[in-house]
Design an enzyme around this catalytic site. Structure first.
Site, PDB file in Angstrom:
ATOM      1  N   LYS A 235       0.839  -1.211   0.000  1.00  0.00           N
ATOM      2  CA  LYS A 235       0.000   0.000   0.000  1.00  0.00           C
ATOM      3  C   LYS A 235       0.878   1.266   0.000  1.00  0.00           C
ATOM      4  CE  LYS A 235      -3.559   2.753   0.472  1.00  0.00           C
ATOM      5  NZ  LYS A 235      -4.520   3.030  -0.581  1.00  0.00           N
TER       6      LYS A 235
ATOM      7  N   LYS B  92      -0.443  11.258   5.883  1.00  0.00           N
ATOM      8  CA  LYS B  92      -0.151  10.101   6.747  1.00  0.00           C
ATOM      9  C   LYS B  92       0.528   8.992   5.930  1.00  0.00           C
ATOM     10  CE  LYS B  92      -3.391   7.300   6.820  1.00  0.00           C
ATOM     11  NZ  LYS B  92      -4.051   6.080   6.428  1.00  0.00           N
TER      12      LYS B  92
HETATM   13  P1  NAD Z   1     -12.992   8.361   7.018  1.00  0.00           P
HETATM   14  O1  NAD Z   1     -12.397   9.328   7.969  1.00  0.00           O
HETATM   15  O2  NAD Z   1     -14.024   8.795   6.048  1.00  0.00           O
HETATM   16  O3  NAD Z   1     -13.608   7.094   7.822  1.00  0.00           O
HETATM   17  C1  NAD Z   1     -13.073   6.564   8.983  1.00  0.00           C
HETATM   18  C2  NAD Z   1     -14.181   6.358   9.990  1.00  0.00           C
HETATM   19  O4  NAD Z   1     -13.637   5.799  11.208  1.00  0.00           O
HETATM   20  C3  NAD Z   1     -14.884   7.661  10.386  1.00  0.00           C
HETATM   21  O5  NAD Z   1     -16.277   7.563  10.116  1.00  0.00           O
HETATM   22  C4  NAD Z   1     -14.589   7.806  11.884  1.00  0.00           C
HETATM   23  O6  NAD Z   1     -15.644   8.393  12.603  1.00  0.00           O
HETATM   24  C5  NAD Z   1     -14.367   6.356  12.288  1.00  0.00           C
HETATM   25  N1  NAD Z   1     -13.605   6.208  13.534  1.00  0.00           N
HETATM   26  C6  NAD Z   1     -12.507   6.881  13.962  1.00  0.00           C
HETATM   27  N2  NAD Z   1     -12.132   6.450  15.178  1.00  0.00           N
HETATM   28  C7  NAD Z   1     -13.015   5.493  15.547  1.00  0.00           C
HETATM   29  C8  NAD Z   1     -13.158   4.683  16.718  1.00  0.00           C
HETATM   30  N3  NAD Z   1     -12.307   4.787  17.748  1.00  0.00           N
HETATM   31  N4  NAD Z   1     -14.188   3.797  16.746  1.00  0.00           N
HETATM   32  C9  NAD Z   1     -15.071   3.711  15.708  1.00  0.00           C
HETATM   33  N5  NAD Z   1     -14.983   4.450  14.595  1.00  0.00           N
HETATM   34  C10 NAD Z   1     -13.969   5.334  14.505  1.00  0.00           C
HETATM   35  O7  NAD Z   1     -11.732   7.710   6.264  1.00  0.00           O
HETATM   36  P2  NAD Z   1     -11.744   6.840   4.894  1.00  0.00           P
HETATM   37  O8  NAD Z   1     -11.489   7.755   3.743  1.00  0.00           O
HETATM   38  O9  NAD Z   1     -12.914   5.926   4.894  1.00  0.00           O
HETATM   39  O10 NAD Z   1     -10.395   6.001   5.100  1.00  0.00           O
HETATM   40  C11 NAD Z   1     -10.309   4.882   5.968  1.00  0.00           C
HETATM   41  C12 NAD Z   1      -8.962   4.189   5.714  1.00  0.00           C
HETATM   42  O11 NAD Z   1      -8.913   3.754   4.339  1.00  0.00           O
HETATM   43  C13 NAD Z   1      -7.749   5.101   5.929  1.00  0.00           C
HETATM   44  O12 NAD Z   1      -6.707   4.370   6.524  1.00  0.00           O
HETATM   45  C14 NAD Z   1      -7.395   5.539   4.513  1.00  0.00           C
HETATM   46  O13 NAD Z   1      -6.020   5.872   4.408  1.00  0.00           O
HETATM   47  C15 NAD Z   1      -7.765   4.306   3.720  1.00  0.00           C
HETATM   48  N6  NAD Z   1      -8.120   4.539   2.303  1.00  0.00           N
HETATM   49  C16 NAD Z   1      -8.953   5.569   1.950  1.00  0.00           C
HETATM   50  C17 NAD Z   1      -9.258   5.757   0.599  1.00  0.00           C
HETATM   51  C18 NAD Z   1     -10.147   6.897   0.130  1.00  0.00           C
HETATM   52  O14 NAD Z   1     -10.178   7.189  -1.077  1.00  0.00           O
HETATM   53  N7  NAD Z   1     -10.900   7.555   1.000  1.00  0.00           N
HETATM   54  C19 NAD Z   1      -8.741   4.893  -0.382  1.00  0.00           C
HETATM   55  C20 NAD Z   1      -7.940   3.832   0.031  1.00  0.00           C
HETATM   56  C21 NAD Z   1      -7.623   3.667   1.368  1.00  0.00           C
END
Ligand code: NAD
Length: 305
Positions: free
Chosen positions: A182, A250
């Protein structure tokens, strides 16, 4: 069909959990933001008030959380890490049944995945790191690419889940290996955005038709998925996430640390990491990572064309 706990129902986790519900799984979800839980319930899943309730009956536990500290909080409980809280009831390891398959789709440091896997194994859990690529649209369309670290038999057990949320999945090694792949993915994505941004700035400054220029570029050797799906929004300066600059910052930190521990020099990665850091410092952290265009044009004293 399995009983699944899904923790982290944000931009990526929300649609992924929805697909699992529609595939016939019993999905119980938890997020510190109620909005994510409500969306899952509307899609036919069940809402939980905390980690303990979400994982109590689960055969499979899935996490899709922003950063290392959130994963640590949810897995180990609040005692061992900071984060957003909401799981002060002890975390997944205290409440999950032995034999549970834990799939962490979050992008975190390889060391975090290795630590989670080792702690899980001690309690009889099967743990995979399975970061994804494909962006929000990939999650919505269930076509994610999934890079998996863990034991081959556990990857096989997770195959029915990967097939629902993704199109491509590959075991790339033991625990933490998915996170290294990744990191490699993210440095390519960041570098590509930086160069597409430079191409736009050059064409616009020269007074040529940048939209037509990108169309023709997208048909040649420089074709890329980023050009395909992002060139229109970049030209229109629409930077609603998507994937936030904060999260890519990050990820560049993860890539830089991984390069250091692998004892290799990645100069392009270092440069792109600095541009993304600049985007964040300029206050663009909550914009889509394509907002790297704003930094590149500001370097030339230009603002939106
Ligand atoms: P996001 O911030 O939209 O979603 C993360 C969720 O986790 C949020 O709704 C938040 O409220 C929740 N959260 C945080 N702490 C928590 C806890 N203690 N208990 C329960 N829920 C909790 O982020 P995202 O864009 O969905 O990304 C999630 C992961 O996927 C990240 O590591 C990101 O790097 C990775 N990612 C994102 C994308 C993208 O395009 N958005 C693509 C590939 C990978």
């Amino acid at each position: 069909m399995s009983k699944i706990a899904f923790i982290g129902l944000g931009i990526m986790g929300g649609p992924m959990a929805g697909h699992l519900v529609r595939a016939g799984h019993e999905v119980t979800g938890y997020d510190v933001a109620q909005e994510g839980v409500d969306r899952l319930v509307a899609a036919g899943g069940t809402g939980a008030a905390g980690v303990a309730e979400a994982v109590a009956e689960a055969e499979i536990v899935i996490t899709m959380l922003p950063q290392d500290e959130h994963v640590e909080t949810v897995i180990f409980g609040d005692e061992s890490a900071g984060g957003d809280g909401g799981s002060d009831d002890g975390g997944v390891l205290r409440h999950a049944k032995p034999g549970v398959l834990l799939i962490d789709f979050s992008t975190v440091r390889p060391e975090t995945s290795i630590k989670v896997a080792a702690a899980g194994r001690e309690l009889g859990l099967r743990v995979l790191d399975a970061p994804v690529s494909g962006g929000e649209q990939g999650a919505v369309d269930a076509v994610l690419s999934i890079m998996v670290g863990g034991a081959p038999e556990d990857v096989e057990a997770a195959a029915p889940i990967f097939e629902v949320v993704g199109r491509t999945y590959e075991r790339v090694g033991g625990s933490g290996a998915g996170q290294y792949v990744k990191a490699a993915n993210q440095l390519i994505v960041g570098g590509t955005y930086a160069l597409v941004a430079e191409a736009i700035v050059l064409m616009e400054a020269a007074g040529v038709d940048a939209a037509a220029g990108l169309d023709v570029i997208a048909g040649g050797l420089a074709a890329s998925r980023i050009l395909d799906i992002k060139r229109e929004s970049m030209l229109a300066r629409r930077f609603q996430p998507g994937f936030r600059i904060d999260l890519h910052h990050k990820d560049m930190g993860i890539a830089s640390a991984a390069a250091r521990s692998a004892e290799v020099s990645l100069p392009m990665t270092a440069l792109v990491a600095q541009l993304i850091a600049a985007a964040r410092a300029k206050g663009y952290g909550s914009l889509d990572h394509s907002a790297l265009l704003k930094v590149v044009e500001e370097l030339s004293g230009r603002t939106a064309a």
